[in-house]
Design an enzyme around this catalytic site. Structure first.
Site, PDB file in Angstrom:
ATOM      1  N   ASP A  10     -39.409 -16.048 -12.112  1.00  0.00           N
ATOM      2  CA  ASP A  10     -38.674 -17.293 -11.863  1.00  0.00           C
ATOM      3  C   ASP A  10     -37.197 -16.981 -11.765  1.00  0.00           C
ATOM      4  O   ASP A  10     -36.652 -16.316 -12.640  1.00  0.00           O
ATOM      5  CB  ASP A  10     -38.930 -18.316 -12.984  1.00  0.00           C
ATOM      6  CG  ASP A  10     -38.373 -19.674 -12.608  1.00  0.00           C
ATOM      7  OD1 ASP A  10     -38.810 -20.218 -11.588  1.00  0.00           O
ATOM      8  OD2 ASP A  10     -37.459 -20.165 -13.297  1.00  0.00           O
ATOM      9  N   ASP A  12     -56.224 -47.234   9.640  1.00  0.00           N
ATOM     10  CA  ASP A  12     -56.418 -48.094   8.470  1.00  0.00           C
ATOM     11  C   ASP A  12     -57.122 -49.374   8.908  1.00  0.00           C
ATOM     12  O   ASP A  12     -57.304 -49.633  10.090  1.00  0.00           O
ATOM     13  CB  ASP A  12     -55.062 -48.409   7.803  1.00  0.00           C
ATOM     14  CG  ASP A  12     -55.202 -48.545   6.280  1.00  0.00           C
ATOM     15  OD1 ASP A  12     -54.326 -48.061   5.542  1.00  0.00           O
ATOM     16  OD2 ASP A  12     -56.222 -49.151   5.851  1.00  0.00           O
ATOM     17  N   GLY A  42     -59.538 -49.375  11.874  1.00  0.00           N
ATOM     18  CA  GLY A  42     -60.935 -48.967  11.629  1.00  0.00           C
ATOM     19  C   GLY A  42     -61.172 -48.755  10.151  1.00  0.00           C
ATOM     20  O   GLY A  42     -60.232 -48.771   9.349  1.00  0.00           O
ATOM     21  N   ASP A  43     -62.442 -48.538   9.817  1.00  0.00           N
ATOM     22  CA  ASP A  43     -62.844 -48.294   8.438  1.00  0.00           C
ATOM     23  C   ASP A  43     -63.290 -46.833   8.341  1.00  0.00           C
ATOM     24  O   ASP A  43     -64.290 -46.450   8.946  1.00  0.00           O
ATOM     25  CB  ASP A  43     -64.004 -49.243   8.066  1.00  0.00           C
ATOM     26  CG  ASP A  43     -64.452 -49.040   6.618  1.00  0.00           C
ATOM     27  OD1 ASP A  43     -65.043 -49.960   6.052  1.00  0.00           O
ATOM     28  OD2 ASP A  43     -64.207 -47.935   6.073  1.00  0.00           O
ATOM     29  N   PHE A  44     -62.524 -46.022   7.552  1.00  0.00           N
ATOM     30  CA  PHE A  44     -62.823 -44.586   7.593  1.00  0.00           C
ATOM     31  C   PHE A  44     -64.134 -44.243   6.902  1.00  0.00           C
ATOM     32  O   PHE A  44     -64.601 -43.104   6.964  1.00  0.00           O
ATOM     33  CB  PHE A  44     -61.680 -43.735   7.050  1.00  0.00           C
ATOM     34  CG  PHE A  44     -61.099 -44.106   5.715  1.00  0.00           C
ATOM     35  CD1 PHE A  44     -61.903 -44.206   4.577  1.00  0.00           C
ATOM     36  CD2 PHE A  44     -59.745 -44.336   5.572  1.00  0.00           C
ATOM     37  CE1 PHE A  44     -61.365 -44.521   3.351  1.00  0.00           C
ATOM     38  CE2 PHE A  44     -59.185 -44.663   4.341  1.00  0.00           C
ATOM     39  CZ  PHE A  44     -59.996 -44.759   3.226  1.00  0.00           C
ATOM     40  N   ARG A  68     -53.288 -40.298  -1.772  1.00  0.00           N
ATOM     41  CA  ARG A  68     -53.699 -41.263  -2.811  1.00  0.00           C
ATOM     42  C   ARG A  68     -54.945 -42.034  -2.391  1.00  0.00           C
ATOM     43  O   ARG A  68     -55.055 -43.231  -2.564  1.00  0.00           O
ATOM     44  CB  ARG A  68     -52.549 -42.241  -3.103  1.00  0.00           C
ATOM     45  CG  ARG A  68     -51.292 -41.566  -3.608  1.00  0.00           C
ATOM     46  CD  ARG A  68     -50.182 -42.551  -3.867  1.00  0.00           C
ATOM     47  NE  ARG A  68     -50.429 -43.338  -5.076  1.00  0.00           N
ATOM     48  CZ  ARG A  68     -50.321 -44.658  -5.134  1.00  0.00           C
ATOM     49  NH1 ARG A  68     -50.036 -45.340  -4.046  1.00  0.00           N
ATOM     50  NH2 ARG A  68     -50.533 -45.293  -6.269  1.00  0.00           N
TER      51      ARG A  68
HETATM   52  C1  LIG Z   1     -30.545 -17.077  -5.431  1.00  0.00           C
HETATM   53  C2  LIG Z   1     -31.604 -16.819  -4.388  1.00  0.00           C
HETATM   54  C3  LIG Z   1     -32.903 -17.301  -4.561  1.00  0.00           C
HETATM   55  N1  LIG Z   1     -33.833 -17.040  -3.558  1.00  0.00           N
HETATM   56  C4  LIG Z   1     -35.218 -17.562  -3.688  1.00  0.00           C
HETATM   57  O1  LIG Z   1     -35.211 -18.754  -4.469  1.00  0.00           O
HETATM   58  C5  LIG Z   1     -36.520 -18.954  -5.004  1.00  0.00           C
HETATM   59  C6  LIG Z   1     -36.378 -19.339  -6.471  1.00  0.00           C
HETATM   60  O2  LIG Z   1     -37.448 -20.188  -6.834  1.00  0.00           O
HETATM   61  P1  LIG Z   1     -38.630 -19.733  -7.818  1.00  0.00           P
HETATM   62  O3  LIG Z   1     -39.168 -20.962  -8.472  1.00  0.00           O
HETATM   63  O4  LIG Z   1     -38.197 -18.650  -8.688  1.00  0.00           O
HETATM   64  O5  LIG Z   1     -39.730 -19.123  -6.854  1.00  0.00           O
HETATM   65  P2  LIG Z   1     -40.545 -19.912  -5.714  1.00  0.00           P
HETATM   66  O6  LIG Z   1     -39.991 -19.530  -4.398  1.00  0.00           O
HETATM   67  O7  LIG Z   1     -40.584 -21.366  -5.980  1.00  0.00           O
HETATM   68  O8  LIG Z   1     -41.996 -19.269  -5.816  1.00  0.00           O
HETATM   69  P3  LIG Z   1     -42.935 -19.329  -7.124  1.00  0.00           P
HETATM   70  O9  LIG Z   1     -42.804 -18.021  -7.777  1.00  0.00           O
HETATM   71  O10 LIG Z   1     -44.303 -19.586  -6.586  1.00  0.00           O
HETATM   72  O11 LIG Z   1     -42.435 -20.437  -7.963  1.00  0.00           O
HETATM   73  C7  LIG Z   1     -37.270 -17.632  -4.846  1.00  0.00           C
HETATM   74  O12 LIG Z   1     -38.225 -17.728  -3.796  1.00  0.00           O
HETATM   75  C8  LIG Z   1     -36.175 -16.650  -4.457  1.00  0.00           C
HETATM   76  O13 LIG Z   1     -36.682 -15.621  -3.603  1.00  0.00           O
HETATM   77  C9  LIG Z   1     -33.515 -16.340  -2.406  1.00  0.00           C
HETATM   78  O14 LIG Z   1     -34.377 -16.176  -1.538  1.00  0.00           O
HETATM   79  N2  LIG Z   1     -32.240 -15.850  -2.266  1.00  0.00           N
HETATM   80  C10 LIG Z   1     -31.278 -16.054  -3.198  1.00  0.00           C
HETATM   81  O15 LIG Z   1     -30.125 -15.603  -3.010  1.00  0.00           O
END
Ligand SMILES: Cc1cn([C@@H]2O[C@H](COP(=O)(O)OP(=O)(O)OP(=O)(O)O)[C@@H](O)[C@H]2O)c(=O)[nH]c1=O
Length: 649
Positions: A88, A516, A541-543, A558
């Site tokens: 992250d 819908d 229509g009715d899906f 939803r």
């Molecule tokens: C500062 C900076 C960030 N990023 C991207 O920002 C996302 C952060 O979000 P995350 O939540 O950490 O990741 P995600 O993309 O949401 O993927 P996930 O791990 O599935 O949550 C990642 O993509 C990173 O590369 C760049 O590509 N370049 C940069 O200079």
């Protein structure tokens, strides 16, 4: 540090990257790592206030992302991975944590706050080593660390900012920029690992792998720096080490994953979790509602099993507060409903300096006493503010409670007041009988009303309520996935076309047919802006009964949660029959957590006892798979609804 010997250690192992980030995929691919990508379904909604430092938030989010995939794979993919990697990335400036912007205005706010300043980029990384035991249970060894990089932005002009924002690049990146692409133009210097900013600290990761697979320290010592999580452990296996400061390698402080299934098993002497991890764990268990966490304290009991009151005879304040918040919840809801229904927020709109209670009472034709009580209650709920007995709307009420606000929820609120509230007034019967109390509740309500709403009026009110939700959630759902491979979409039950509008705005090459019921389609003029862009059309229509309009993408927003199993089968079979291989199905619902312990919004809705059911993303994925649709992407939008894109096999 030669990478290959470490990477060769992993050959033959099932390595999983629990990330949808294309940058992380590219970094690890380029490093020669062979792995599978299984995006995590963990919603990045941990309460930042629970963490003492920004990197703790990033590390905990990385941990939960990796654990969610490690936990899900044996069931969803019918195989246990050897290693799951979660990450992250967050940007921090002036004490704020900046994640991915929710819209262009948010991206502007973020980039403006970074302009001309040095800021930090933290990437938390979690490595989950999965050890399958003879009895097929799995022990998880959790190792994590974080890396910090300093980045300085140049002074950014308004034109530069908006030109960059309108490029679209900021929208899926923490801090609203991509240093590896156009965003590089904004940067004066980088101190630290560049790839860490992009999204994955490769060098630090390799050092960590080296520690795990080539370390000179004995395996028992090595265990001292990791935590084992097990399905059935009742204690934590953890010899906690203080975070080493040298390279920010931060060994995990044990905390249960979101699911009570994974207890932190204590293996060596009863080492006390240190203060911060206790705080983190308690707050996390509170956050995840994990009642079984190894660290949740149960009240002391007498020998006869009665709860022992504290010596001073006072109930603990925070416990009492939590119960009272729930106790008063219905009063707060009813105050919101009543103020909305009596147009209090509309009356106060555009009145500089606000109005006195007497003026409001006169305008809403209510008693002074009742109006004063209602206004004061709304102030306590943050819906109004008052100064020297003058009442005004707050930003919250201006954005969501005015009848003509772009994201007005007033109609949804009236629907809750007029329809949902009476149903919930019969909740006990609903629980006893296990069936909806709608007919009983609404027939009684309609008898109570002075004038029976014409069927058109009640339909318009319902459509208004659905229109509110579609306006608030439409953009997040429409932009959740890359839909460039689809040309035509059919929004089944698309009601007023608000969601369809967002899809055509987000995808210039897409046209959308709203399918819908005839009564809904004929009332759509009440909601539709005169369509300059004729890429939204309506078919009545009715899906459940009629042929579906041909499309290469079907949208179900939803709808499924309200369908009985029989109706689900009818509808999904019709969609499957209308689809050729490669056609898409985009589902938008509240996805319950995998352990069905939240979000409460979904579980409370289920108390309506309708014939449908609330489901987790995995449950929806399996349901759609049974009709030939394979889940390609899941997006927890952080909005009111989540989204899943499936492809017809
Ligand atoms: C500062 C900076 C960030 N990023 C991207 O920002 C996302 C952060 O979000 P995350 O939540 O950490 O990741 P995600 O993309 O949401 O993927 P996930 O791990 O599935 O949550 C990642 O993509 C990173 O590369 C760049 O590509 N370049 C940069 O200079």
């Amino acid at each position: 540090m030669v990478l290959n010997p470490v990477i060769s250690k992993l050959s033959g192992k099932l390595v999983v990257l629990a990330s949808a980030s294309p940058r992380r995929l590219e970094i690890l691919n380029n490093a020669g790592l062979r792995f599978q990508v299984v995006p995590s379904w963990f919603k990045e909604t941990l309460d930042k206030g629970l963490f003492k430092a920004p990197h703790e938030y990033a590390v905990e989010t990385a941990r939960q992302k990796a654990l969610e995939v490690a936990r899900r794979m044996p069931f969803k993919h019918l195989k246990t991975p050897d290693i799951v990697i979660g990450a992250d990335t967050i940007v921090t400036v002036d004490g704020m944590i900046l994640e991915k912007p929710v819209d262009k205005d948010d991206a502007y706010r973020m980039l403006s706050s970074l302009s001309g300043k040095e800021h930090s980029v933290f990437t938390g990384v979690a490595i989950v080593l999965c050890h399958e035991k003879e009895n097929e249970e799995v022990d998880y060894q959790l190792i994590d660390f974080y890396e910090e990089t300093k980045v300085k932005f140049a002074d950014l002009s308004e034109n530069m900012l908006w030109e960059y924002i309108n490029s679209g690049e900021p929208m899926d990146k923490a801090g609203g920029y991509g240093i590896q692409a156009l965003g590089g133009m904004l940067v004066e210097y980088v101190h630290g690992d560049f790839l860490n900013v992009v999204g994955f600290p490769l060098n630090h990761f390799c050092k960590q792998l080296d520690l795990i697979y080539n370390s000179s320290i004995s395996s028992s010592d090595q265990e001292s720096s990791t935590v084992w999580l097990s399905h059935n452990g009742n204690h934590a296996t953890s010899n906690l080490t203080q975070p080493s400061s040298a390279n920010h390698t931060h060994h995990i402080q044990s905390s249960p994953s979101a699911s009570p299934v994974h207890k932190v098993k204590r293996k060596s002497s009863e080492t006390e979790l240190n203060e911060s991890s206790m705080t983190l764990v308690n707050s996390l268990s509170k956050h995840t509602g994990d009642k079984d966490s190894a660290n949740t304290k149960l009240p002391p009991m007498t020998s006869r099993g009665q709860v022992k009151e504290p010596e001073d005879g006072e109930p603990k304040k925070e416990d009492l507060q939590r119960i009272c918040d729930l106790l008063d919840g219905f009063r707060a809801s009813k105050a919101l409903f009543t103020a909305s229904k009596m147009c209090v927020f509309d009356v106060l709109h555009g009145r500089p300096g606000g109005l006195e209670a007497a003026q409001v009472a006169q305008e809403i034709k209510a008693s002074l006493k009742g109006t004063e009580c209602l206004l004061e209650a709304c102030v306590s709920l943050g819906l109004l503010r008052s100064k020297e007995r003058m009442y005004e709307n707050t930003d919250l009420s201006t954005r969501f409670l005015l009848s003509d606000a772009p994201f007005s929820l007033r109609s949804q609120i009236l629907h809750c007041n007029d329809t949902v509230w009476p149903i919930f007034s019969h909740l006990e019967s609903g629980v006893l009988e296990g069936v909806s109390q709608r007919d009983k509740a609404l027939s009684q309500t309609s008898k109570d009303q002075d004038t029976l709403h014409s069927s058109q009026d009640s339909k318009l009110r319902f459509m208004n309520a659905m229109h509110n939700i579609a306006k608030v959630t439409g953009k997040a759902i429409a932009t959740a996935f890359d839909l460039s491979s689809f040309r035509t979409a059919c929004d089944l039950g698309g009601c007023t076309g608000a969601m369809a509008d967002e899809f055509t705005k987000a995808h210039p090459g897409l046209s959308v047919t709203v399918f819908d019921l005839p009564t809904v389609v004929q009332l759509r003029e009440h909601f539709q802006p005169l369509h300059t862009d004729n890429r939204v059309s309506f078919v009545a229509g009715d899906f459940f009964k009629d042929d579906l309009p041909k499309a290469d993408l079907y949208i179900l927003a939803r709808i499924l949660h309200d369908c009985s199993d029989e109706k689900l089968d009818i509808l999904l079979s019709k969609i499957a029959d209308a689809c050729t291989p490669g056609c898409g199905l985009l589902l938008s619902e509240i996805f319950l957590d995998e352990d069905r312990k939240g979000p409460s919004r979904g579980l409370l809705q289920a108390l309506g006892m309708g014939e449908g059911k609330q489901r987790s993303a995995t449950e929806y994925s399996l349901l759609l798979k049974s009709h030939g649709f394979i889940t390609a992407h899941v997006r927890h939008t952080g909005n009111l609804l989540d989204a899943m894109l499936c492809i017809k096999a």
